[in-house]
Write an enzyme that holds these catalytic residues in place. Structure first.
Site, PDB file in Angstrom:
ATOM      1  N   HIS A 176      12.019  -9.007   9.564  1.00  8.28           N
ATOM      2  CA  HIS A 176      12.597  -9.735   8.428  1.00  8.28           C
ATOM      3  C   HIS A 176      12.667 -11.215   8.762  1.00  8.28           C
ATOM      4  CE1 HIS A 176      15.910  -8.460  11.073  1.00  8.28           C
ATOM      5  NE2 HIS A 176      16.478  -9.602  10.743  1.00  8.28           N
TER       6      HIS A 176
ATOM      7  N   ASP B 168      21.268 -12.754   1.281  1.00  7.25           N
ATOM      8  CA  ASP B 168      21.815 -12.185   2.501  1.00  7.25           C
ATOM      9  C   ASP B 168      23.312 -11.933   2.305  1.00  7.25           C
ATOM     10  OD1 ASP B 168      20.842 -12.169   5.660  1.00  7.25           O
ATOM     11  OD2 ASP B 168      23.015 -12.405   5.418  1.00  7.25           O
TER      12      ASP B 168
ATOM     13  N   SER C 144      19.303  -8.259  15.092  1.00  7.19           N
ATOM     14  CA  SER C 144      20.256  -7.134  15.123  1.00  7.19           C
ATOM     15  C   SER C 144      19.595  -5.853  14.645  1.00  7.19           C
ATOM     16  CB  SER C 144      21.466  -7.421  14.232  1.00  7.19           C
ATOM     17  OG  SER C 144      22.142  -8.573  14.657  1.00  7.19           O
ATOM     18  N   TYR C 145      18.543  -6.032  13.810  1.00 10.02           N
ATOM     19  CA  TYR C 145      17.846  -4.872  13.245  1.00 10.02           C
ATOM     20  C   TYR C 145      16.354  -4.992  13.504  1.00 10.02           C
ATOM     21  CZ  TYR C 145      22.270  -4.404  10.889  1.00 10.02           C
ATOM     22  OH  TYR C 145      23.610  -4.276  10.644  1.00 10.02           O
TER      23      TYR C 145
ATOM     24  N   HIS D  46      14.762 -14.077  13.998  1.00 10.47           N
ATOM     25  CA  HIS D  46      15.609 -13.975  15.182  1.00 10.47           C
ATOM     26  C   HIS D  46      14.947 -13.139  16.275  1.00 10.47           C
ATOM     27  CE1 HIS D  46      19.665 -14.776  12.960  1.00 10.47           C
ATOM     28  NE2 HIS D  46      19.155 -15.872  13.475  1.00 10.47           N
TER      29      HIS D  46
HETATM   30  P1  M7G Z   1      19.272 -10.167  12.136  1.00 13.88           P
HETATM   31  O1  M7G Z   1      18.520 -11.331  12.632  1.00 13.88           O
HETATM   32  O2  M7G Z   1      18.711  -8.807  12.449  1.00 13.88           O
HETATM   33  O3  M7G Z   1      20.725 -10.148  12.675  1.00 13.88           O
HETATM   34  O4  M7G Z   1      19.376 -10.339  10.566  1.00 13.88           O
HETATM   35  P2  M7G Z   1      21.997 -11.075  12.453  1.00 13.88           P
HETATM   36  O5  M7G Z   1      22.894 -10.270  11.518  1.00 13.88           O
HETATM   37  O6  M7G Z   1      22.596 -11.124  13.820  1.00 13.88           O
HETATM   38  O7  M7G Z   1      21.560 -12.391  11.915  1.00 13.88           O
HETATM   39  C1  M7G Z   1      19.736  -9.333   9.670  1.00 13.88           C
HETATM   40  C2  M7G Z   1      20.199 -10.019   8.408  1.00 13.88           C
HETATM   41  O8  M7G Z   1      20.375  -9.071   7.382  1.00 13.88           O
HETATM   42  C3  M7G Z   1      21.544 -10.735   8.592  1.00 13.88           C
HETATM   43  O9  M7G Z   1      21.430 -12.062   8.115  1.00 13.88           O
HETATM   44  C4  M7G Z   1      22.528  -9.885   7.793  1.00 13.88           C
HETATM   45  O10 M7G Z   1      23.557 -10.636   7.191  1.00 13.88           O
HETATM   46  C5  M7G Z   1      21.631  -9.264   6.737  1.00 13.88           C
HETATM   47  N1  M7G Z   1      22.083  -7.959   6.272  1.00 13.88           N
HETATM   48  C6  M7G Z   1      22.517  -6.948   7.044  1.00 13.88           C
HETATM   49  N2  M7G Z   1      22.762  -5.857   6.250  1.00 13.88           N
HETATM   50  C7  M7G Z   1      23.254  -4.581   6.749  1.00 13.88           C
HETATM   51  C8  M7G Z   1      22.462  -6.209   4.957  1.00 13.88           C
HETATM   52  C9  M7G Z   1      22.498  -5.501   3.716  1.00 13.88           C
HETATM   53  O11 M7G Z   1      22.827  -4.318   3.607  1.00 13.88           O
HETATM   54  N3  M7G Z   1      22.092  -6.211   2.614  1.00 13.88           N
HETATM   55  C10 M7G Z   1      21.712  -7.524   2.686  1.00 13.88           C
HETATM   56  N4  M7G Z   1      21.380  -8.149   1.567  1.00 13.88           N
HETATM   57  N5  M7G Z   1      21.657  -8.210   3.857  1.00 13.88           N
HETATM   58  C11 M7G Z   1      22.037  -7.546   4.977  1.00 13.88           C
END
Ligand code: M7G
Length: 199
Positions: free
Chosen positions: A140, A68, A135-136, A131
């Protein structure tokens, strides 16, 4: 990312199935696909392909695991990996049902084995969770060392993969369509104007 840690107003939201159907789902369905381009690039192998820890190419039950962004890739005590599923039709926890049990169990089994093999961190040292809200909106799973503690695992946002599997398998296959799900919403969140201070 910076926005998330900025001081902002916050409210507790209890999302009933009706609120999900009338407000959250239309919002998710209307999100621009471009927000998920980074996910598709990883799945297509056009980005971060050199960082992949383990991949399963099965179209239905497959996934890609990689470090991550929140992890430096070195300190095992703060190990943080993200599992991105190959199929593109699961937007969130709300979409999961018994048809996804093979996928969820495949993730649990293979990721635990791969992390042990690659990093020497055993399954009993790992926390696997999803989660809600994420956020996305492409399904995942977060994989962290149990010694790592962060905001992302607070009650009301983190749902343990073990419990998700158990709820669907042993309680009801439509558990996540029937449940009210509660979470904290910040004023910077795109859902804030839609969900905050309702009722
Ligand atoms: P989330 O639960 O959607 O949101 O997790 P959060 O960011 O509020 O936890 C998305 C996860 O993907 C997070 O842990 C981010 O750090 C990770 N992440 C986001 N992006 C855009 C990338 C990326 O481009 N590459 C990698 N390896 N991780 C990412």
């Amino acid at each position: 990312h910076i926005d998330k840690y900025r001081k902002q107003s916050r409210v507790w939201v209890r999302e009933t199935p009706q609120v999900y159907a009338e407000i959250t789902k239309p919002y998710i369905d209307g999100e621009p696909v471009a927000r998920l381009q980074w996910v598709y690039n990883i799945l297509d192998g056009t980005s971060e392909s050199d960082r992949v820890v383990v991949a399963d190419d099965d179209e239905e039950n497959g996934f890609v695991v990689l470090p991550d962004f929140k992890w430096d890739g070195v300190a095992l005590d703060s190990l943080y990996l993200v599992v991105i599923v190959r199929r593109r039709d699961i937007r969130s926890l709300r979409d999961l049902g018994s048809q996804h049990l093979p996928l969820l169990k495949n993730i649990r089994d293979k990721v635990e084995a791969a992390v042990e093999k690659t990093y020497g961190v055993g399954a009993d040292q790992l926390r696997l969770y999803v989660h809600y809200q994420p956020s996305y909106y492409h399904f995942h799973v977060h994989v962290t060392n149990i010694n790592f503690e962060g905001k992302g695992m607070l009650a009301g946002r983190a749902h343990l993969l073990d419990s998700v599997i158990d709820n669907i398998e042993n309680i009801a296959s439509d558990y996540y369509q029937k449940a009210s799900l509660s979470f904290v919403l910040g004023s910077d969140d795109a859902l804030w104007p839609l969900l905050a201070n309702k009722e």
